[in-house]
Design an enzyme around this catalytic site. Structure first.
Site, PDB file in Angstrom:
ATOM      1  N   HIS A 153       8.009   8.527  15.182  1.00 14.05           N
ATOM      2  CA  HIS A 153       6.894   7.728  14.639  1.00 14.05           C
ATOM      3  C   HIS A 153       5.696   8.620  14.295  1.00 14.05           C
ATOM      4  O   HIS A 153       4.598   8.452  14.835  1.00 14.05           O
ATOM      5  CB  HIS A 153       6.495   6.644  15.651  1.00 14.05           C
ATOM      6  CG  HIS A 153       5.849   5.459  15.001  1.00 14.05           C
ATOM      7  ND1 HIS A 153       6.034   4.168  15.412  1.00 14.05           N
ATOM      8  CD2 HIS A 153       4.973   5.372  13.955  1.00 14.05           C
ATOM      9  CE1 HIS A 153       5.315   3.338  14.670  1.00 14.05           C
ATOM     10  NE2 HIS A 153       4.670   4.045  13.776  1.00 14.05           N
TER      11      HIS A 153
ATOM     12  N   GLU B  26      10.696   1.526  20.763  1.00 22.82           N
ATOM     13  CA  GLU B  26       9.780   2.662  20.965  1.00 22.82           C
ATOM     14  C   GLU B  26       8.939   2.396  22.208  1.00 22.82           C
ATOM     15  O   GLU B  26       8.644   1.232  22.500  1.00 22.82           O
ATOM     16  CB  GLU B  26       8.876   2.806  19.740  1.00 22.82           C
ATOM     17  CG  GLU B  26       9.650   3.201  18.507  1.00 22.82           C
ATOM     18  CD  GLU B  26       8.741   3.449  17.294  1.00 22.82           C
ATOM     19  OE1 GLU B  26       7.506   3.534  17.475  1.00 22.82           O
ATOM     20  OE2 GLU B  26       9.270   3.538  16.189  1.00 22.82           O
TER      21      GLU B  26
ATOM     22  N   ASP C 212      10.083  -7.007  -4.131  1.00 21.51           N
ATOM     23  CA  ASP C 212       8.965  -7.541  -3.342  1.00 21.51           C
ATOM     24  C   ASP C 212       8.642  -8.916  -3.906  1.00 21.51           C
ATOM     25  O   ASP C 212       8.015  -9.036  -4.958  1.00 21.51           O
ATOM     26  CB  ASP C 212       7.745  -6.594  -3.429  1.00 21.51           C
ATOM     27  CG  ASP C 212       6.630  -7.002  -2.469  1.00 21.51           C
ATOM     28  OD1 ASP C 212       6.494  -8.211  -2.185  1.00 21.51           O
ATOM     29  OD2 ASP C 212       5.891  -6.104  -2.008  1.00 21.51           O
TER      30      ASP C 212
ATOM     31  N   ALA D 283       1.912   8.531  10.571  1.00 17.02           N
ATOM     32  CA  ALA D 283       0.447   8.556  10.448  1.00 17.02           C
ATOM     33  C   ALA D 283      -0.172   9.766  11.146  1.00 17.02           C
ATOM     34  O   ALA D 283      -1.397   9.862  11.244  1.00 17.02           O
ATOM     35  CB  ALA D 283      -0.118   7.280  11.058  1.00 17.02           C
TER      36      ALA D 283
ATOM     37  N   ALA E 220       8.844   2.600   8.101  1.00 17.06           N
ATOM     38  CA  ALA E 220       8.003   1.390   8.229  1.00 17.06           C
ATOM     39  C   ALA E 220       8.038   0.900   9.673  1.00 17.06           C
ATOM     40  O   ALA E 220       7.126   1.205  10.458  1.00 17.06           O
ATOM     41  CB  ALA E 220       8.484   0.321   7.256  1.00 17.06           C
TER      42      ALA E 220
ATOM     43  N   ASP F 126      11.812   7.329  10.831  1.00 14.30           N
ATOM     44  CA  ASP F 126      10.604   7.648  11.611  1.00 14.30           C
ATOM     45  C   ASP F 126      10.347   6.645  12.723  1.00 14.30           C
ATOM     46  O   ASP F 126       9.477   6.877  13.563  1.00 14.30           O
ATOM     47  CB  ASP F 126       9.383   7.674  10.666  1.00 14.30           C
ATOM     48  CG  ASP F 126       8.111   8.143  11.379  1.00 14.30           C
ATOM     49  OD1 ASP F 126       8.202   9.151  12.120  1.00 14.30           O
ATOM     50  OD2 ASP F 126       7.055   7.516  11.210  1.00 14.30           O
TER      51      ASP F 126
ATOM     52  N   ARG G  26       0.833  -1.217   0.000  1.00 13.30           N
ATOM     53  CA  ARG G  26       0.000   0.000   0.000  1.00 13.30           C
ATOM     54  C   ARG G  26       0.866   1.265   0.000  1.00 13.30           C
ATOM     55  O   ARG G  26       0.698   2.146  -0.832  1.00 13.30           O
ATOM     56  CB  ARG G  26      -0.900   0.019   1.237  1.00 13.30           C
ATOM     57  CG  ARG G  26      -1.943  -1.072   1.268  1.00 13.30           C
ATOM     58  CD  ARG G  26      -2.750  -0.969   2.560  1.00 13.30           C
ATOM     59  NE  ARG G  26      -3.681  -2.060   2.676  1.00 13.30           N
ATOM     60  CZ  ARG G  26      -3.370  -3.261   3.187  1.00 13.30           C
ATOM     61  NH1 ARG G  26      -2.149  -3.512   3.627  1.00 13.30           N
ATOM     62  NH2 ARG G  26      -4.285  -4.204   3.268  1.00 13.30           N
TER      63      ARG G  26
HETATM   64  P1  NAD Z   1       1.442  -3.720   3.009  1.00  9.85           P
HETATM   65  O1  NAD Z   1       1.165  -5.007   3.696  1.00  9.85           O
HETATM   66  O2  NAD Z   1       0.378  -3.098   2.187  1.00  9.85           O
HETATM   67  O3  NAD Z   1       2.733  -3.866   2.091  1.00  9.85           O
HETATM   68  C1  NAD Z   1       3.892  -4.519   2.533  1.00  9.85           C
HETATM   69  C2  NAD Z   1       4.596  -5.097   1.321  1.00  9.85           C
HETATM   70  O4  NAD Z   1       5.820  -5.665   1.768  1.00  9.85           O
HETATM   71  C3  NAD Z   1       3.807  -6.223   0.638  1.00  9.85           C
HETATM   72  O5  NAD Z   1       3.648  -5.953  -0.745  1.00  9.85           O
HETATM   73  C4  NAD Z   1       4.637  -7.457   0.885  1.00  9.85           C
HETATM   74  O6  NAD Z   1       4.590  -8.382  -0.185  1.00  9.85           O
HETATM   75  C5  NAD Z   1       6.029  -6.854   1.023  1.00  9.85           C
HETATM   76  N1  NAD Z   1       6.961  -7.726   1.724  1.00  9.85           N
HETATM   77  C6  NAD Z   1       6.741  -8.550   2.766  1.00  9.85           C
HETATM   78  N2  NAD Z   1       7.858  -9.191   3.103  1.00  9.85           N
HETATM   79  C7  NAD Z   1       8.816  -8.763   2.250  1.00  9.85           C
HETATM   80  C8  NAD Z   1      10.194  -9.082   2.093  1.00  9.85           C
HETATM   81  N3  NAD Z   1      10.805  -9.961   2.875  1.00  9.85           N
HETATM   82  N4  NAD Z   1      10.863  -8.440   1.114  1.00  9.85           N
HETATM   83  C9  NAD Z   1      10.265  -7.533   0.306  1.00  9.85           C
HETATM   84  N5  NAD Z   1       8.961  -7.228   0.402  1.00  9.85           N
HETATM   85  C10 NAD Z   1       8.252  -7.832   1.359  1.00  9.85           C
HETATM   86  O7  NAD Z   1       1.926  -2.731   4.156  1.00  9.85           O
HETATM   87  P2  NAD Z   1       1.853  -1.138   4.130  1.00  9.85           P
HETATM   88  O8  NAD Z   1       0.502  -0.699   4.533  1.00  9.85           O
HETATM   89  O9  NAD Z   1       2.412  -0.640   2.859  1.00  9.85           O
HETATM   90  O10 NAD Z   1       2.849  -0.791   5.337  1.00  9.85           O
HETATM   91  C11 NAD Z   1       4.236  -0.886   5.161  1.00  9.85           C
HETATM   92  C12 NAD Z   1       4.949  -0.641   6.489  1.00  9.85           C
HETATM   93  O11 NAD Z   1       4.686   0.683   6.953  1.00  9.85           O
HETATM   94  C13 NAD Z   1       4.524  -1.575   7.636  1.00  9.85           C
HETATM   95  O12 NAD Z   1       5.661  -1.923   8.367  1.00  9.85           O
HETATM   96  C14 NAD Z   1       3.623  -0.690   8.481  1.00  9.85           C
HETATM   97  O13 NAD Z   1       3.543  -1.114   9.813  1.00  9.85           O
HETATM   98  C15 NAD Z   1       4.347   0.637   8.348  1.00  9.85           C
HETATM   99  N6  NAD Z   1       3.581   1.845   8.651  1.00  9.85           N
HETATM  100  C16 NAD Z   1       4.241   2.826   9.324  1.00  9.85           C
HETATM  101  C17 NAD Z   1       3.590   4.003   9.589  1.00  9.85           C
HETATM  102  C18 NAD Z   1       4.282   5.089  10.351  1.00  9.85           C
HETATM  103  O14 NAD Z   1       3.625   5.825  11.066  1.00  9.85           O
HETATM  104  N7  NAD Z   1       5.583   5.239  10.227  1.00  9.85           N
HETATM  105  C19 NAD Z   1       2.261   4.197   9.176  1.00  9.85           C
HETATM  106  C20 NAD Z   1       1.630   3.170   8.498  1.00  9.85           C
HETATM  107  C21 NAD Z   1       2.305   1.980   8.237  1.00  9.85           C
HETATM  108  C1  MLT Z   2       0.693   2.147  11.802  1.00  8.07           C
HETATM  109  O1  MLT Z   2       1.079   0.980  11.908  1.00  8.07           O
HETATM  110  O2  MLT Z   2      -0.435   2.435  11.402  1.00  8.07           O
HETATM  111  C2  MLT Z   2       1.617   3.229  12.123  1.00  8.07           C
HETATM  112  O3  MLT Z   2       2.819   2.797  12.555  1.00  8.07           O
HETATM  113  C3  MLT Z   2       1.080   4.374  12.830  1.00  8.07           C
HETATM  114  C4  MLT Z   2       0.686   4.180  14.247  1.00  8.07           C
HETATM  115  O4  MLT Z   2       1.105   3.245  14.887  1.00  8.07           O
HETATM  116  O5  MLT Z   2      -0.081   4.990  14.708  1.00  8.07           O
END
Ligand code: NAD
Ligand code: MLT
Length: 310
Positions: free
Chosen positions: A278, A260, A169, A281, A230, A255, A149
């Site tokens: 962090h 944490e 990926d 979001a 991530a 981030d 995503r």
């Molecule tokens: P998602 O599940 O939509 O996408 C993750 C992708 O990673 C998938 O396409 C999957 O196939 C791929 N993947 C899994 N294992 C892999 C590997 N070993 N090598 C390569 N690719 C691999 O997830 P998302 O919604 O895009 O979220 C991505 C990350 O961002 C997550 O860790 C999520 O927790 C984090 N996140 C952080 C914040 C923040 O506040 N910093 C906010 C939202 C999400």
């Molecule tokens: C998430 O996984 O959605 C993000 O890391 C953001 C949060 O934890 O609020």
């Protein structure tokens, strides 16, 4: 039904919970001891990323039916423990992705152009243009690890800067690479060798934790720039510290940390690291979206109705 909101969610979410007629306690900053002592009184809990929903927690949560994760990643929730007790876990995987993608790009630009460092200097009433020279994105290669995503939103947005996007990926179809204009790399090593910037967007799993480490920095271009918006540790913190100090990595935008919410990491004190607590979001839009979505999901789950993200 009684719901505990243990971490901050948007008022819209709280209002929705209240309007459901269920009893709602908002206890932000509840200590672990208080949480374990009182969780038996609740049918549902809503958390973000700080509360550890683990075996110890489940042992105390004898009446719990639903865990609502106000956000995307569920790495702070032990899924097996929930499954074996019939506890439903719901999250909001689509609610904050745009904000996380935009923050990623913010980190990439601000670390590549030293914006926070220059801002700090001038706020200190000093003027110096000589030490903040950065790099352009145009015609550079960005390697995206995880084209899900958020990775895909980052891919399309960085193309508008004229970047060449490559991605690794192993779990998605070739069509998905094409759809988001990313050249597919068969191995992580290929991606690392070719990238001027690397940004990671995988979940935190046993496979991804530390997936960018000393071995990858050995083969990376000298002066590569990295971003982790991530999960802490997907880019190994100690290896990154070494690579930032020896000049392999020119800058990092971070981030998320392994430990944490403690602001403790070898990365924090390095001048070539731009770091946020962090905040990926943390926009009004994403938080409204997350709060409202998790509230509705928890209510549906408690009522035994269909839940989209269970
Ligand atoms: P998602 O599940 O939509 O996408 C993750 C992708 O990673 C998938 O396409 C999957 O196939 C791929 N993947 C899994 N294992 C892999 C590997 N070993 N090598 C390569 N690719 C691999 O997830 P998302 O919604 O895009 O979220 C991505 C990350 O961002 C997550 O860790 C999520 O927790 C984090 N996140 C952080 C914040 C923040 O506040 N910093 C906010 C939202 C999400
Ligand atoms: C998430 O996984 O959605 C993000 O890391 C953001 C949060 O934890 O609020």
């Amino acid at each position: 039904m009684k719901i505990l909101v243990a971490e901050k969610i948007a008022q819209k979410g709280i209002d929705t919970l209240m309007e459901s007629g269920m009893e709602v306690d908002v206890k932000l900053g509840i200590t672990r001891e208080e949480l374990l002592a009182s969780i038996k009184n609740y049918d549902a809990i809503i958390v973000r990323s700080v509360t550890k929903i683990n075996e110890e927690f489940y042992e105390h949560a004898t009446n719990l039916k639903v865990v609502g994760r106000a956000g995307n990643g569920v790495d702070n929730i032990e899924m097996d423990g929930a499954t074996k007790r019939g506890i439903i876990v719901v999250n909001t995987p689509d609610a904050n992705t745009v904000s996380a993608a935009e923050h990623t790009i913010g980190l990439l630009l601000s670390s590549g152009r030293n914006i926070p460092q220059a801002n700090a200097l001038i706020k200190d009433k000093k003027w110096d243009r000589s030490k903040f020279t950065g790099v352009e994105l145009l015609n550079k290669t960005v390697g995206i690890v995880g084209l899900g995503r958020i990775g895909s939103l980052v891919a399309t947005r960085l193309q508008s800067f004229g970047m060449h996007v490559i991605a690794y990926d192993p779990y998605i179809t070739d069509e998905r690479f094409k759809k988001f204009g990313a050249e597919k790399k068969e191995t992580l090593a290929e991606l690392v060798k070719e990238s001027d910037f690397i940004t990671v967007h995988t979940p935190k799993t046993d496979e991804t934790f530390g997936m960018i480490g000393d071995e990858e920095f050995k083969i990376a271009k000298k002066g590569v720039r990295v971003v982790n918006c991530a999960r802490g540790g997907i880019i190994d913190e100690a290896a990154l510290e070494r690579a930032l100090k020896n000049g392999i990595v020119a800058s990092a935008g971070i981030d998320v940390l392994v430990d944490e919410p403690n602001p403790v990491s070898p990365l924090i004190d390095l001048d070539n690291v731009v770091i946020t607590p962090h905040l990926g979001a943390d926009t009004f839009e994403a938080q409204d979206n997350v709060g409202l979505t998790v509230a509705k999901e928890v209510i549906h789950a408690l009522r035994g109705e269909m839940v989209p993200n269970a």
